[in-house]
Write an enzyme that holds these catalytic residues in place. Sequence first.
Site, PDB file in Angstrom:
ATOM      1  N   GLU A  15       0.815  -1.208   0.000  1.00  0.00           N
ATOM      2  CA  GLU A  15       0.000   0.000   0.000  1.00  0.00           C
ATOM      3  C   GLU A  15       0.853   1.264   0.000  1.00  0.00           C
ATOM      4  O   GLU A  15       1.829   1.387   0.738  1.00  0.00           O
ATOM      5  CB  GLU A  15      -0.891   0.003   1.242  1.00  0.00           C
ATOM      6  CG  GLU A  15      -1.760   1.247   1.383  1.00  0.00           C
ATOM      7  CD  GLU A  15      -2.557   1.229   2.676  1.00  0.00           C
ATOM      8  OE1 GLU A  15      -3.715   1.657   2.653  1.00  0.00           O
ATOM      9  OE2 GLU A  15      -2.014   0.767   3.698  1.00  0.00           O
ATOM     10  N   CYS A  16       0.462   2.224  -0.827  1.00  0.00           N
ATOM     11  CA  CYS A  16       1.085   3.552  -0.861  1.00  0.00           C
ATOM     12  C   CYS A  16      -0.043   4.549  -1.068  1.00  0.00           C
ATOM     13  O   CYS A  16      -0.399   4.860  -2.205  1.00  0.00           O
ATOM     14  CB  CYS A  16       2.124   3.639  -1.977  1.00  0.00           C
ATOM     15  SG  CYS A  16       2.838   5.299  -2.166  1.00  0.00           S
ATOM     16  N   GLN A  43       2.960   1.966 -10.987  1.00  0.00           N
ATOM     17  CA  GLN A  43       3.196   0.520 -11.050  1.00  0.00           C
ATOM     18  C   GLN A  43       1.900  -0.254 -10.837  1.00  0.00           C
ATOM     19  O   GLN A  43       1.639  -1.247 -11.532  1.00  0.00           O
ATOM     20  CB  GLN A  43       4.232   0.112 -10.005  1.00  0.00           C
ATOM     21  CG  GLN A  43       5.653   0.509 -10.353  1.00  0.00           C
ATOM     22  CD  GLN A  43       6.633  -0.040  -9.338  1.00  0.00           C
ATOM     23  OE1 GLN A  43       6.437   0.060  -8.121  1.00  0.00           O
ATOM     24  NE2 GLN A  43       7.719  -0.619  -9.816  1.00  0.00           N
ATOM     25  N   THR A  76      15.423   8.301   0.772  1.00  0.00           N
ATOM     26  CA  THR A  76      14.349   7.497   1.349  1.00  0.00           C
ATOM     27  C   THR A  76      14.852   6.486   2.375  1.00  0.00           C
ATOM     28  O   THR A  76      14.173   6.206   3.369  1.00  0.00           O
ATOM     29  CB  THR A  76      13.550   6.789   0.235  1.00  0.00           C
ATOM     30  OG1 THR A  76      12.474   6.042   0.815  1.00  0.00           O
ATOM     31  CG2 THR A  76      14.427   5.856  -0.589  1.00  0.00           C
ATOM     32  N   ASP A 124      13.786  -1.232   5.190  1.00  0.00           N
ATOM     33  CA  ASP A 124      12.607  -1.884   4.611  1.00  0.00           C
ATOM     34  C   ASP A 124      12.068  -2.895   5.616  1.00  0.00           C
ATOM     35  O   ASP A 124      12.739  -3.865   5.942  1.00  0.00           O
ATOM     36  CB  ASP A 124      12.976  -2.576   3.298  1.00  0.00           C
ATOM     37  CG  ASP A 124      11.769  -3.009   2.483  1.00  0.00           C
ATOM     38  OD1 ASP A 124      10.662  -3.071   3.052  1.00  0.00           O
ATOM     39  OD2 ASP A 124      11.933  -3.272   1.285  1.00  0.00           O
ATOM     40  N   ARG A 163       8.980  -4.406   5.217  1.00  0.00           N
ATOM     41  CA  ARG A 163       7.858  -5.135   4.624  1.00  0.00           C
ATOM     42  C   ARG A 163       7.996  -6.645   4.788  1.00  0.00           C
ATOM     43  O   ARG A 163       9.095  -7.184   4.808  1.00  0.00           O
ATOM     44  CB  ARG A 163       7.729  -4.781   3.145  1.00  0.00           C
ATOM     45  CG  ARG A 163       7.229  -3.383   2.904  1.00  0.00           C
ATOM     46  CD  ARG A 163       7.227  -3.034   1.434  1.00  0.00           C
ATOM     47  NE  ARG A 163       8.591  -3.033   0.895  1.00  0.00           N
ATOM     48  CZ  ARG A 163       8.858  -2.782  -0.392  1.00  0.00           C
ATOM     49  NH1 ARG A 163       7.877  -2.548  -1.233  1.00  0.00           N
ATOM     50  NH2 ARG A 163      10.107  -2.778  -0.816  1.00  0.00           N
TER      51      ARG A 163
END
Length: 215
Positions: free
Chosen positions: A68-69, A85, A129, A141, A143
Amino acid sequence: MSSPENIETDVAIPEENLEFVSSCALPMPWATFQLHAFVDHVSGKEHLALALGDVGNGEPVLARVHSECLTGDALFSQRCDCGAQLEAALRRIAKEKRGVVFYLRQEGRGIGLLNKVRAYHLQDGGADTVEANLQLGFPADMRRYTMVVPMADHLGIKGLRLMTNNPRKVNALVENGIEVLERVPLVENRNPFNLRYLRTKATKLGHLLPSHDND
């Protein structure tokens, strides 16, 4: 460059923690997908699978595992390539008339929406980032992809043709028992606002992206 200890590795989660809730038809601009909803009883988060065609017939499935973004997917942010994307993946699946998008609720590479805004503020001040996540006390990261396993099992999916530029995502799925027969590049929406972001993903997170030497 970030060190390996700053990038989390996927840890297996018992699949009984993820429960299928319901499904429905979801008309979209490109095709009518079947939307499948799941809930993770450990985190409390909901995850989705958008499937088109007979994905359970044993043949490899064109797929996107998409985290999700909100800013990119819903608010059209040009700071990243996420929304582009997602749309490109849905278009490709519609063109083939068969495929699936696993939509995982792990905003900001796992740090959440509010911390993502904090990270953007740090990026406005010069951090990239990865540096922004680290400055906030998070790994580069966070995720996880283990929830894809019971979602794929529910849909009867045996193997994926995975649309991604991220080898770590491929490795995480394979390590958790999902066969990835092909990596399909998904390079979208390179623009003046996200050039540094894309370069950082390539140099620090190992994404397979075109050279940015001429940026």
